[in-house]
Write a protein that holds these residues in place. Structure first.
Motif, mmCIF file in Angstrom:
data_model
loop_
_atom_site.group_PDB
_atom_site.id
_atom_site.type_symbol
_atom_site.label_atom_id
_atom_site.label_comp_id
_atom_site.label_asym_id
_atom_site.label_seq_id
_atom_site.Cartn_x
_atom_site.Cartn_y
_atom_site.Cartn_z
ATOM 1 N N GLU A 104 15.211 -15.507 -44.212
ATOM 2 C CA GLU A 104 15.969 -16.508 -44.827
ATOM 3 C C GLU A 104 15.467 -17.999 -44.316
ATOM 4 O O GLU A 104 15.234 -18.356 -43.057
ATOM 5 N N ILE A 105 14.954 -19.081 -45.232
ATOM 6 C CA ILE A 105 14.253 -20.017 -44.821
ATOM 7 C C ILE A 105 14.908 -21.554 -45.255
ATOM 8 O O ILE A 105 15.450 -21.374 -46.496
ATOM 9 N N GLY A 106 15.037 -22.324 -44.350
ATOM 10 C CA GLY A 106 15.929 -23.731 -45.030
ATOM 11 C C GLY A 106 15.194 -24.826 -44.519
ATOM 12 O O GLY A 106 14.376 -24.935 -43.188
ATOM 13 N N THR A 107 14.627 -25.733 -45.205
ATOM 14 C CA THR A 107 14.044 -26.861 -45.187
ATOM 15 C C THR A 107 14.792 -28.244 -45.482
ATOM 16 O O THR A 107 15.699 -27.951 -46.623
ATOM 17 N N ALA A 108 14.183 -29.501 -45.270
ATOM 18 C CA ALA A 108 14.654 -30.637 -45.683
ATOM 19 C C ALA A 108 14.164 -30.937 -47.108
ATOM 20 O O ALA A 108 15.008 -31.680 -48.010
ATOM 21 N N THR A 109 13.028 -30.600 -47.471
ATOM 22 C CA THR A 109 12.322 -30.949 -48.814
ATOM 23 C C THR A 109 11.658 -29.648 -49.370
ATOM 24 O O THR A 109 11.158 -28.707 -48.717
ATOM 25 N N LEU A 110 11.282 -29.877 -50.591
ATOM 26 C CA LEU A 110 10.454 -28.513 -51.348
ATOM 27 C C LEU A 110 9.317 -28.575 -50.821
ATOM 28 O O LEU A 110 8.515 -27.568 -50.578
ATOM 29 N N GLU A 111 8.662 -29.792 -50.312
ATOM 30 C CA GLU A 111 7.291 -29.850 -49.608
ATOM 31 C C GLU A 111 7.186 -29.013 -48.474
ATOM 32 O O GLU A 111 6.405 -28.284 -48.116
ATOM 33 N N GLU A 112 8.211 -29.247 -47.572
ATOM 34 C CA GLU A 112 8.355 -28.474 -46.298
ATOM 35 C C GLU A 112 8.414 -27.127 -46.494
ATOM 36 O O GLU A 112 7.884 -26.264 -46.077
ATOM 37 N N PHE A 113 9.092 -26.476 -47.732
ATOM 38 C CA PHE A 113 9.444 -25.520 -47.988
ATOM 39 C C PHE A 113 8.077 -24.613 -48.360
ATOM 40 O O PHE A 113 7.726 -23.677 -47.785
ATOM 41 N N ASP A 114 7.230 -25.510 -49.154
ATOM 42 C CA ASP A 114 6.087 -24.973 -49.632
ATOM 43 C C ASP A 114 5.224 -24.496 -48.565
ATOM 44 O O ASP A 114 4.464 -23.709 -48.440
ATOM 45 N N ASP A 115 5.100 -25.806 -47.512
ATOM 46 C CA ASP A 115 4.065 -25.434 -46.551
ATOM 47 C C ASP A 115 4.578 -24.417 -45.577
ATOM 48 O O ASP A 115 3.820 -23.771 -45.069
ATOM 49 N N ILE A 116 5.893 -24.152 -45.361
ATOM 50 C CA ILE A 116 6.274 -23.069 -44.486
ATOM 51 C C ILE A 116 5.857 -21.625 -45.190
ATOM 52 O O ILE A 116 5.736 -20.700 -44.576
ATOM 53 N N LEU A 117 5.945 -21.752 -46.589
ATOM 54 C CA LEU A 117 5.485 -20.380 -47.328
ATOM 55 C C LEU A 117 4.068 -20.009 -47.185
ATOM 56 O O LEU A 117 3.796 -18.949 -46.788
ATOM 57 N N ALA A 118 3.412 -21.225 -47.324
ATOM 58 C CA ALA A 118 1.941 -20.973 -47.239
ATOM 59 C C ALA A 118 1.564 -20.658 -45.670
ATOM 60 O O ALA A 118 0.872 -19.685 -45.623
ATOM 61 N N ARG A 119 2.164 -21.261 -44.968
ATOM 62 C CA ARG A 119 1.974 -20.631 -43.179
ATOM 63 C C ARG A 119 2.125 -19.263 -43.131
ATOM 64 O O ARG A 119 1.445 -18.416 -42.498
ATOM 65 N N ILE A 120 3.339 -18.866 -43.776
ATOM 66 C CA ILE A 120 3.738 -17.421 -43.566
ATOM 67 C C ILE A 120 2.735 -16.410 -44.333
ATOM 68 O O ILE A 120 2.482 -15.322 -43.912
ATOM 69 N N ARG A 121 2.400 -16.767 -45.560
ATOM 70 C CA ARG A 121 1.567 -16.131 -46.395
ATOM 71 C C ARG A 121 -0.190 -15.869 -45.635
ATOM 72 O O ARG A 121 -0.448 -14.861 -45.798
ATOM 73 N N ARG A 122 -0.538 -16.818 -44.638
ATOM 74 C CA ARG A 122 -1.631 -16.798 -43.936
ATOM 75 C C ARG A 122 -1.390 -15.877 -42.877
ATOM 76 O O ARG A 122 -2.522 -15.571 -42.142
ATOM 77 N N PHE A 123 -0.167 -15.335 -42.404
ATOM 78 C CA PHE A 123 -0.006 -14.412 -41.343
ATOM 79 C C PHE A 123 -0.749 -13.115 -41.463
ATOM 80 O O PHE A 123 -0.775 -12.581 -42.295
ATOM 81 N N ASP A 124 -1.548 -12.703 -40.393
ATOM 82 C CA ASP A 124 -2.462 -11.395 -40.387
ATOM 83 C C ASP A 124 -1.370 -10.380 -40.719
ATOM 84 O O ASP A 124 -0.445 -10.029 -39.806
ATOM 85 N N GLY A 125 -1.501 -9.558 -41.864
ATOM 86 C CA GLY A 125 -0.822 -8.473 -41.989
ATOM 87 C C GLY A 125 0.135 -8.755 -43.113
ATOM 88 O O GLY A 125 0.847 -7.637 -43.410
ATOM 89 N N VAL A 126 0.439 -9.914 -43.351
ATOM 90 C CA VAL A 126 1.223 -10.175 -44.865
ATOM 91 C C VAL A 126 0.630 -9.625 -45.934
ATOM 92 O O VAL A 126 -0.691 -10.348 -46.276
ATOM 93 N N ALA A 127 0.749 -8.756 -46.704
ATOM 94 C CA ALA A 127 0.280 -8.329 -47.903
ATOM 95 C C ALA A 127 0.512 -8.827 -49.214
ATOM 96 O O ALA A 127 -0.400 -9.361 -49.931
ATOM 97 N N THR A 128 1.967 -8.810 -49.402
ATOM 98 C CA THR A 128 2.204 -9.614 -50.615
ATOM 99 C C THR A 128 3.564 -10.193 -50.304
ATOM 100 O O THR A 128 4.214 -9.951 -49.185
ATOM 101 N N SER A 129 4.053 -11.144 -51.241
ATOM 102 C CA SER A 129 5.425 -11.739 -50.958
ATOM 103 C C SER A 129 6.004 -12.510 -52.061
ATOM 104 O O SER A 129 5.436 -12.451 -53.150
#
Length: 143
Positions: A104-129
């Motif tokens: 569950e993710i919460g941010t102030a803006t769509l840009e911040e939300f997009d940034d956190i998604l990109a960061r999580i997708r780069r975690f080693d071991g994340v295959a799909t989302s």
């Protein structure tokens, strides 16, 4: 827990500040019965407590969403630790089925939300989302 307890819990979820008299009338039992049932549910651990949802809490995260994450191999525990270290991640859940973890993710803006998604997708071991934005909340048991 019987049907009356379940009905009581449902009423408390709807309005945890309801009076004993109102709850008794709704359930068709005495106020004393309602009080003893609430005390028993608390003592047994079935009910852990009551909470307050503040207007500021609801407004703190105007952009909210659920990110479903598929993990390669056995890295779920490591990924959950990484997720829990991110301030924008409000809660993490393990699950069965197609997805291994839901964040569950919460941010102030769509840009911040997009940034956190990109960061999580780069975690080693994340295959799909897959991510879904939450448009409105009609009911919440907790905040």
């Amino acid at each position: 827990m019987d049907g009356t307890d379940q009905k009581l819990i449902s009423a408390l979820r709807h309005d945890a500040r309801a009076s004993l008299s109102d709850l008794a009338g709704y359930l068709g039992v005495s106020r004393t019965t309602v009080r003893s049932r609430i005390e028993r549910l608390l003592a047994s651990g079935e009910v852990l407590g009551f909470s307050v949802v503040l207007k500021a809490d609801a407004q703190a995260d105007p952009v909210r969403g659920l990110m479903m994450i598929g993990v390669e191999g056995r890295g779920a525990d490591r990924i959950i630790r990484q997720l829990n270290g991110l301030p924008a991640v409000r809660a993490t859940h393990t699950t069965n089925g197609r997805w291994d973890v839901i964040a569950e993710i919460g941010t102030a803006t769509l840009e911040e939300f997009d940034d956190i998604l990109a960061r999580i997708r780069r975690f080693d071991g994340v295959a799909t989302s897959e991510t879904s934005l939450l448009l409105s909340t009609r009911k919440t048991a907790r905040r």
